[in-house]
Enzyme design. Structure first.
Site, mmCIF file in Angstrom:
data_model
loop_
_atom_site.group_PDB
_atom_site.id
_atom_site.type_symbol
_atom_site.label_atom_id
_atom_site.label_comp_id
_atom_site.label_asym_id
_atom_site.label_seq_id
_atom_site.Cartn_x
_atom_site.Cartn_y
_atom_site.Cartn_z
ATOM 1 N N SER A 159 3.246 -2.052 10.421
ATOM 2 C CA SER A 159 4.689 -2.074 10.677
ATOM 3 C C SER A 159 5.355 -3.401 10.325
ATOM 4 C CB SER A 159 4.985 -1.680 12.133
ATOM 5 O OG SER A 159 4.565 -0.341 12.380
ATOM 6 N N GLU A 182 -6.977 4.581 7.743
ATOM 7 C CA GLU A 182 -6.776 6.014 7.470
ATOM 8 C C GLU A 182 -8.006 6.605 6.777
ATOM 9 O OE1 GLU A 182 -3.001 5.556 5.492
ATOM 10 O OE2 GLU A 182 -2.102 4.991 7.410
ATOM 11 N N GLY A 239 2.723 -1.149 4.301
ATOM 12 C CA GLY A 239 2.715 0.275 3.976
ATOM 13 C C GLY A 239 4.133 0.776 3.738
ATOM 14 N N GLY A 240 4.694 1.409 4.754
ATOM 15 C CA GLY A 240 6.014 2.045 4.651
ATOM 16 C C GLY A 240 7.075 1.194 3.977
ATOM 17 N N GLY A 274 2.178 2.295 10.791
ATOM 18 C CA GLY A 274 3.102 3.413 10.647
ATOM 19 C C GLY A 274 3.794 3.830 11.938
ATOM 20 N N GLU A 299 -5.496 -5.064 10.528
ATOM 21 C CA GLU A 299 -4.498 -4.027 10.770
ATOM 22 C C GLU A 299 -4.854 -3.257 12.040
ATOM 23 O OE1 GLU A 299 -2.381 -2.835 6.884
ATOM 24 O OE2 GLU A 299 -4.191 -1.648 7.028
ATOM 25 N N ASN A 328 0.871 -1.180 0.000
ATOM 26 C CA ASN A 328 0.000 0.000 0.000
ATOM 27 C C ASN A 328 0.908 1.230 0.000
ATOM 28 O OD1 ASN A 328 -1.759 2.083 0.576
ATOM 29 N ND2 ASN A 328 -2.196 1.419 2.676
ATOM 30 N N TRP A 329 1.001 1.865 -1.164
ATOM 31 C CA TRP A 329 1.929 2.999 -1.294
ATOM 32 C C TRP A 329 1.391 4.273 -0.634
ATOM 33 C CZ3 TRP A 329 4.227 3.024 -6.989
ATOM 34 C CH2 TRP A 329 4.925 1.830 -7.191
ATOM 35 N N LYS A 330 0.126 4.248 -0.218
ATOM 36 C CA LYS A 330 -0.521 5.428 0.378
ATOM 37 C C LYS A 330 -0.343 6.646 -0.537
ATOM 38 C CE LYS A 330 0.049 3.330 4.841
ATOM 39 N NZ LYS A 330 -0.074 3.472 6.280
ATOM 40 N N HIS A 352 -9.535 1.036 4.681
ATOM 41 C CA HIS A 352 -8.276 1.219 5.412
ATOM 42 C C HIS A 352 -8.525 2.149 6.598
ATOM 43 C CE1 HIS A 352 -4.227 2.525 6.388
ATOM 44 N NE2 HIS A 352 -3.809 1.431 5.808
#
Ligand code: PGA
Length: 252
Positions: A213, A96, A234-235, A172, A166, A9-11, A94
């Site tokens: 994470s 967010e 993600g990151g 994150g 999640e 997930n590149w956000k 998600h």
């Protein structure tokens, strides 16, 4: 046997130019790995160029969100058929989106059903906040999110769905859940609930991922559990070497 599944997930990261660089770095490593369903979810603007670069590979493209209507006067939104031209997958609900853009279990449910209707594979996200975790209501929260998110989804479609657990406090933050803790939610709450709703046979088909994470250094701990079928990353999906190592861990 469920096929391991790893999605990046590149956000809201990467311009098209930056996306091209990342794909070039990812391709040699990722195409050498067998036995894992790999999906990249770039921002909308990069979906088309990323899909073009991935053509001829087994790596799939996903969107990070979508509207539930097939078309209409919804300024700024993207419809399922527009995504279906380039994507096979769509991340829905998600945390967010739930926290910053007002998504609810009801809107998640409409989107999940719209995705299925348009031939997209939903990657439906669930997970408790830190406050909910500390209040000891993870079970209730995740159960509600699954029940309401899947409300009206017929048994014939459940097997191709992907669910990502999640915990919001792990996203994150660098503070991943323990593999044991993630497994307890995934196996004992989520898969058990799916078995209750759809029967044991169907529940065994659903890929359930852990997210929050995940890094190259901890991925293997999660993948040791038979009920954790992969990761939503993600990151670490923005760094080629990290993401390749995570996918490799899922393959083993
Ligand atoms: P993270 O994000 O890997 O950066 O914690 C996971 C996600 O938001 O899907």
């Amino acid at each position: 046997m469920r096929r391991p599944f790893v999605a990046g997930n590149w956000k809201m990261f990467k311009t098209v130019a930056e996306a091209r660089v990342l794909i070039t770095e990812l391709l040699p490593g990722l195409t050498a790995i067998q036995g894992v369903e790999i999906v990249l979810c770039p921002p909308f603007t990069s979906i088309l160029p990323v899909a073009a670069l991935l053509e001829g590979t087994a790596i799939g493209v996903g969107s990070q969100n979508m509207h539930w209507e097939a078309s209409g006067a919804y300024t700024g939104e993207i419809a399922p058929p527009m995504l279906a031209e380039f994507c096979k997958y769509v991340i829905i609900g998600h945390s967010e989106r739930r926290a910053y853009f007002g998504e609810t279990d009801a809107s998640v449910n409409r989107k999940v059903k719209a995705a299925i209707e348009h031939g997209l594979v939903p990657i439906m996200c669930v997970g408790e906040t830190l406050a909910e975790n500390e209040a000891g209501i993870t079970n209730e929260v995740v159960t509600r999110q699954i029940k309401e998110g899947l409300n009206g989804v017929e048994a014939q479609f459940i097997g191709s769905m992907v669910i990502a657990y999640e915990p919001v406090w792990a996203i994150g933050t660098g503070r991943a859940a323990t593999a044991d803790g993630a497994n307890a939610v995934i196996a004992d709450i989520i898969r058990a609930l799916l078995a209750q709703i759809y029967g044991g046979e169907k529940s065994e088909l659903v890929r359930i991922l852990y997210g929050g994470s995940v890094k190259a250094s901890n991925a293997v701990e999660f993948f040791r559990y038979a009920d954790i079928d992969g990761a939503l990353v993600g990151g670490a999906s923005l760094k080629a070497s990290e993401f390749i190592a995570i996918v490799k861990a899922a393959a083993n």
